[in-house]
Design a protein around this motif. Structure first.
Motif, PDB file in Angstrom:
ATOM      1  N   LYS A 212     -13.079   0.975   4.937  1.00  0.00           N
ATOM      2  CA  LYS A 212     -12.887   2.050   3.970  1.00  0.00           C
ATOM      3  C   LYS A 212     -12.628   1.433   2.596  1.00  0.00           C
ATOM      4  CE  LYS A 212     -13.225   5.473   6.864  1.00  0.00           C
ATOM      5  NZ  LYS A 212     -14.371   6.425   6.786  1.00  0.00           N
ATOM      6  N   PRO A 213     -12.923   2.173   1.525  1.00  0.00           N
ATOM      7  CA  PRO A 213     -12.708   1.619   0.180  1.00  0.00           C
ATOM      8  C   PRO A 213     -11.240   1.293  -0.077  1.00  0.00           C
ATOM      9  CG  PRO A 213     -14.030   3.630   0.084  1.00  0.00           C
ATOM     10  CD  PRO A 213     -13.515   3.518   1.482  1.00  0.00           C
ATOM     11  N   GLY A 214     -10.996   0.198  -0.778  1.00  0.00           N
ATOM     12  CA  GLY A 214      -9.652  -0.152  -1.211  1.00  0.00           C
ATOM     13  C   GLY A 214      -9.399   0.373  -2.612  1.00  0.00           C
ATOM     14  N   VAL A 215      -8.415  -0.203  -3.283  1.00  0.00           N
ATOM     15  CA  VAL A 215      -8.049   0.230  -4.644  1.00  0.00           C
ATOM     16  C   VAL A 215      -8.482  -0.857  -5.634  1.00  0.00           C
ATOM     17  CG1 VAL A 215      -6.133   0.880  -6.158  1.00  0.00           C
ATOM     18  CG2 VAL A 215      -6.080   1.505  -3.726  1.00  0.00           C
ATOM     19  N   TRP A 216      -9.089  -0.448  -6.729  1.00  0.00           N
ATOM     20  CA  TRP A 216      -9.500  -1.410  -7.750  1.00  0.00           C
ATOM     21  C   TRP A 216      -8.273  -1.923  -8.502  1.00  0.00           C
ATOM     22  CZ3 TRP A 216     -14.042  -3.793  -8.382  1.00  0.00           C
ATOM     23  CH2 TRP A 216     -15.173  -3.239  -7.765  1.00  0.00           C
ATOM     24  N   ARG A 217      -8.213  -3.234  -8.676  1.00  0.00           N
ATOM     25  CA  ARG A 217      -7.136  -3.898  -9.409  1.00  0.00           C
ATOM     26  C   ARG A 217      -7.733  -4.821 -10.469  1.00  0.00           C
ATOM     27  NH1 ARG A 217      -3.125  -0.568  -7.753  1.00  0.00           N
ATOM     28  NH2 ARG A 217      -2.411  -0.963  -5.607  1.00  0.00           N
ATOM     29  N   GLU A 218      -6.885  -5.269 -11.397  1.00  0.00           N
ATOM     30  CA  GLU A 218      -7.318  -6.260 -12.379  1.00  0.00           C
ATOM     31  C   GLU A 218      -6.648  -7.592 -12.080  1.00  0.00           C
ATOM     32  OE1 GLU A 218      -8.089  -7.014 -17.105  1.00  0.00           O
ATOM     33  OE2 GLU A 218      -7.090  -5.156 -16.482  1.00  0.00           O
ATOM     34  N   ILE A 219      -7.419  -8.671 -12.222  1.00  0.00           N
ATOM     35  CA  ILE A 219      -6.932 -10.024 -11.966  1.00  0.00           C
ATOM     36  C   ILE A 219      -6.685 -10.724 -13.297  1.00  0.00           C
ATOM     37  CG2 ILE A 219      -7.434 -12.249 -10.884  1.00  0.00           C
ATOM     38  CD1 ILE A 219      -7.052  -9.964  -8.898  1.00  0.00           C
ATOM     39  N   SER A 220      -5.539 -11.370 -13.418  1.00  0.00           N
ATOM     40  CA  SER A 220      -5.194 -12.067 -14.654  1.00  0.00           C
ATOM     41  C   SER A 220      -5.778 -13.478 -14.668  1.00  0.00           C
ATOM     42  CB  SER A 220      -3.670 -12.132 -14.812  1.00  0.00           C
ATOM     43  OG  SER A 220      -3.122 -13.054 -13.883  1.00  0.00           O
ATOM     44  N   VAL A 221      -5.610 -14.148 -15.806  1.00  0.00           N
ATOM     45  CA  VAL A 221      -6.105 -15.518 -15.977  1.00  0.00           C
ATOM     46  C   VAL A 221      -5.448 -16.460 -14.973  1.00  0.00           C
ATOM     47  CG1 VAL A 221      -6.172 -17.473 -17.594  1.00  0.00           C
ATOM     48  CG2 VAL A 221      -6.691 -15.163 -18.401  1.00  0.00           C
ATOM     49  N   CYS A 222      -4.193 -16.188 -14.633  1.00  0.00           N
ATOM     50  CA  CYS A 222      -3.475 -17.039 -13.666  1.00  0.00           C
ATOM     51  C   CYS A 222      -3.537 -16.509 -12.239  1.00  0.00           C
ATOM     52  CB  CYS A 222      -2.017 -17.203 -14.102  1.00  0.00           C
ATOM     53  SG  CYS A 222      -1.851 -18.170 -15.622  1.00  0.00           S
ATOM     54  N   GLY A 223      -4.304 -15.428 -12.028  1.00  0.00           N
ATOM     55  CA  GLY A 223      -4.534 -14.940 -10.675  1.00  0.00           C
ATOM     56  C   GLY A 223      -3.580 -13.890 -10.162  1.00  0.00           C
ATOM     57  N   ASP A 224      -2.716 -13.331 -11.020  1.00  0.00           N
ATOM     58  CA  ASP A 224      -1.848 -12.236 -10.573  1.00  0.00           C
ATOM     59  C   ASP A 224      -2.634 -10.929 -10.528  1.00  0.00           C
ATOM     60  OD1 ASP A 224       0.408 -13.760 -10.157  1.00  0.00           O
ATOM     61  OD2 ASP A 224       1.195 -13.475 -12.183  1.00  0.00           O
ATOM     62  N   VAL A 225      -2.116  -9.948  -9.787  1.00  0.00           N
ATOM     63  CA  VAL A 225      -2.799  -8.681  -9.570  1.00  0.00           C
ATOM     64  C   VAL A 225      -2.081  -7.570 -10.333  1.00  0.00           C
ATOM     65  CG1 VAL A 225      -3.592  -7.026  -7.836  1.00  0.00           C
ATOM     66  CG2 VAL A 225      -3.506  -9.472  -7.290  1.00  0.00           C
ATOM     67  N   TYR A 226      -2.845  -6.772 -11.085  1.00  0.00           N
ATOM     68  CA  TYR A 226      -2.276  -5.681 -11.889  1.00  0.00           C
ATOM     69  C   TYR A 226      -3.051  -4.391 -11.649  1.00  0.00           C
ATOM     70  CZ  TYR A 226       0.446  -9.143 -14.453  1.00  0.00           C
ATOM     71  OH  TYR A 226       1.335 -10.144 -14.785  1.00  0.00           O
ATOM     72  N   THR A 227      -2.361  -3.273 -11.874  1.00  0.00           N
ATOM     73  CA  THR A 227      -3.071  -1.991 -11.871  1.00  0.00           C
ATOM     74  C   THR A 227      -3.997  -1.969 -13.084  1.00  0.00           C
ATOM     75  OG1 THR A 227      -1.304  -0.908 -13.139  1.00  0.00           O
ATOM     76  CG2 THR A 227      -1.167  -0.787 -10.730  1.00  0.00           C
ATOM     77  N   LEU A 228      -4.973  -1.063 -13.077  1.00  0.00           N
ATOM     78  CA  LEU A 228      -5.962  -1.035 -14.151  1.00  0.00           C
ATOM     79  C   LEU A 228      -5.347  -0.579 -15.471  1.00  0.00           C
ATOM     80  CD1 LEU A 228      -9.084   0.502 -12.377  1.00  0.00           C
ATOM     81  CD2 LEU A 228      -8.292  -1.872 -12.438  1.00  0.00           C
ATOM     82  N   ARG A 229      -5.888  -1.105 -16.560  1.00  0.00           N
ATOM     83  CA  ARG A 229      -5.505  -0.633 -17.891  1.00  0.00           C
ATOM     84  C   ARG A 229      -6.053   0.776 -18.107  1.00  0.00           C
ATOM     85  NH1 ARG A 229      -7.531  -5.760 -21.468  1.00  0.00           N
ATOM     86  NH2 ARG A 229      -8.692  -6.343 -19.591  1.00  0.00           N
ATOM     87  N   GLU A 230      -5.554   1.481 -19.120  1.00  0.00           N
ATOM     88  CA  GLU A 230      -6.024   2.850 -19.391  1.00  0.00           C
ATOM     89  C   GLU A 230      -7.521   2.858 -19.658  1.00  0.00           C
ATOM     90  OE1 GLU A 230      -3.901   5.150 -22.209  1.00  0.00           O
ATOM     91  OE2 GLU A 230      -1.954   4.885 -21.235  1.00  0.00           O
TER      92      GLU A 230
END
Length: 432
Positions: A212-230
């Motif tokens: 099933k589909p997961g949730v889209w996240r953003e990856i930082s330059v150092c590899g941390d995971v963040y919620t999407l920007r606006e």
């Protein structure tokens, strides 16, 4: 499965360890004009002969007005020395933080981006929806970064692959200017985001029939995971997602704002259908001699090579009324509008009204979640694959533009119909 060709920067040894493959969505087994060098529709990652990974080491803080000559020289050497990788964070006109990266003997690094310079292992350009017919469509202004991202693989089992935003340039540097989103974490290390970001989605349940589909996240330059920007390039980062990581899983999607890549692990590829399997399924359908229910002429799917190229239509080409799934040969009746003859057609079997398009087999094995028969077609493009593969991709929201998401055909990137992403095909067997 396609036989792997030696990659320019990571040629396999006699007994190569394959980490996995990156496959660009929107291409049916190859680029429209063929794969060439580092510019191709899929890229295999093998363990390199010599490790080229890097890891953070020394941090330099340069305060321009008060900095001594020694500080200037040290920072200059860190950024410009060709033997040393570094990431530079410009906090203001007066302050820059430079993080040196030292050699890591335990990892291999692979870089992806639009640039054709030597540090890029896999050259990726913007995918144009439905642009398989003939020449590649030129992009006037690409939104993909020249040095978009990097994948770092552990050289020893279990060969874990991790994704990071941004790639090192020809000077072995990553520069995050004043306008880029950047910050200092509570533990003191610097981090940031690229202009249009690198988004990742890990499917729930792996890449299988039950995924099933997961949730889209953003990856930082150092590899941390963040919620999407606006919006895609907003200055403010999303919230840190502490219980998720940048480790790529079989079926993970990586979006570079202009192209979306599918990560398949070596084990995952082992369980996908092979080219021979897809060809056998094609021959099996054609051997059943499906017929046009009106013209009673025998239909046949074109060869895999012709399907990949979307070359000129053949006389026996199957066509489908997507609203109902009835498969016919080509005919020139049933138009609902003389002004738009190709918009909507009425099926002579059941009177359903909808698009009438030629059928093409999906030839990229990496997009299949199972080895089932090709029984379903995507709406409205007409690419055919197994039922579970079609239904899986019809549920996956892919990034589009700066903040939109929509499902698309993995074989041509055409946006799928919102109410009917795929249609079950109804073939008529021979009457004799």
């Amino acid at each position: 499965m396609f036989s792997p060709s030696p990659e320019e920067h990571c040629a396999p040894s006699k007994d190569p360890v394959k980490y996995g493959e990156l496959v660009v969505l929107g291409y049916n087994g190859s680029l429209p004009n063929g794969d060439r060098g580092r510019r191709k529709s899929r890229f295999a990652l093998y363990r390199r002969t010599k490790a080229n990974g890097v890891k953070p080491s020394t941090v330099h803080i340069l305060n321009t007005p008060q900095a001594s000559k020694a500080d200037h020289l040290l920072c200059f050497q860190a950024v410009n020395c060709k033997g040393q990788h570094s990431i530079s964070y410009t906090l203001s006109r007066n302050q820059t933080v430079v993080v040196e990266y030292s050699h890591d003997k335990d990892t291999d690094m692979f870089q992806i981006g639009r640039s054709t310079e030597s540090p890029i292992d896999f050259v990726v350009t913007d995918t144009v929806s439905g642009s398989q017919e003939g020449e590649e469509t030129p992009i006037t202004q690409s939104t993909i970064s020249r040095f978009a991202c990097r994948v770092v693989c552990e050289r020893n089992p279990p060969f874990t692959a991790r994704i990071y935003a941004a790639g090192f340039d020809s000077s072995k540097n990553i520069f995050l200017g004043e306008k880029a989103a950047k910050w200092k974490n509570p533990d003191g290390h610097m981090d940031g985001l690229t202009t249009n970001g690198v988004l990742v989605m890990h499917p729930r349940g792996g890449f299988t029939e039950e995924s099933k589909p997961g949730v889209w996240r953003e990856i930082s330059v150092c590899g941390d995971v963040y919620t999407l920007r606006e919006t895609r390039s907003a200055q403010t980062r999303g919230k840190l997602v502490e219980n998720e990581s940048n480790v790529l899983q079989d079926g993970s999607l990586v979006d570079l704002c202009g192209a979306t890549l599918l990560w398949r692990t070596a084990d995952g590829l082992f369980h996908t259908p092979t080219q021979k399997h897809l060809e056998a399924l094609r021959q099996e359908i054609n051997a059943a001699r499906p017929q046009c229910p009106v013209g009673l002429n025998t239909l046949a799917f074109p060869s895999m090579q012709r399907s990949r190229a979307l070359s000129s239509l053949e006389d026996k080409q199957p066509w489908v009324y997507l609203a109902c799934g009835h498969v016919h040969g080509y005919h020139n009746w049933g138009h609902r509008s003389e002004q738009e003859p190709n918009a909507l057609r009425e099926c002579p079997m059941c009177r359903a009204v909808g698009p009438y398009v030629p059928l093409w087999l999906g030839c990229e094995p990496a997009f299949y979640v199972d080895v089932g028969a090709p029984t379903h077609a995507f709406v409205p493009c007409g690419h055919v694959c197994s039922e579970k593969s079609a239904k899986y991709w019809a549920e996956i929201p892919l990034p589009h533009g700066t903040h939109a998401f929509h499902a698309a055909c993995p074989f041509c990137a055409t946006q799928l119909n919102l109410t009917q992403g795929c249609s079950k095909l109804i073939f008529q067997g021979p009457v004799d």
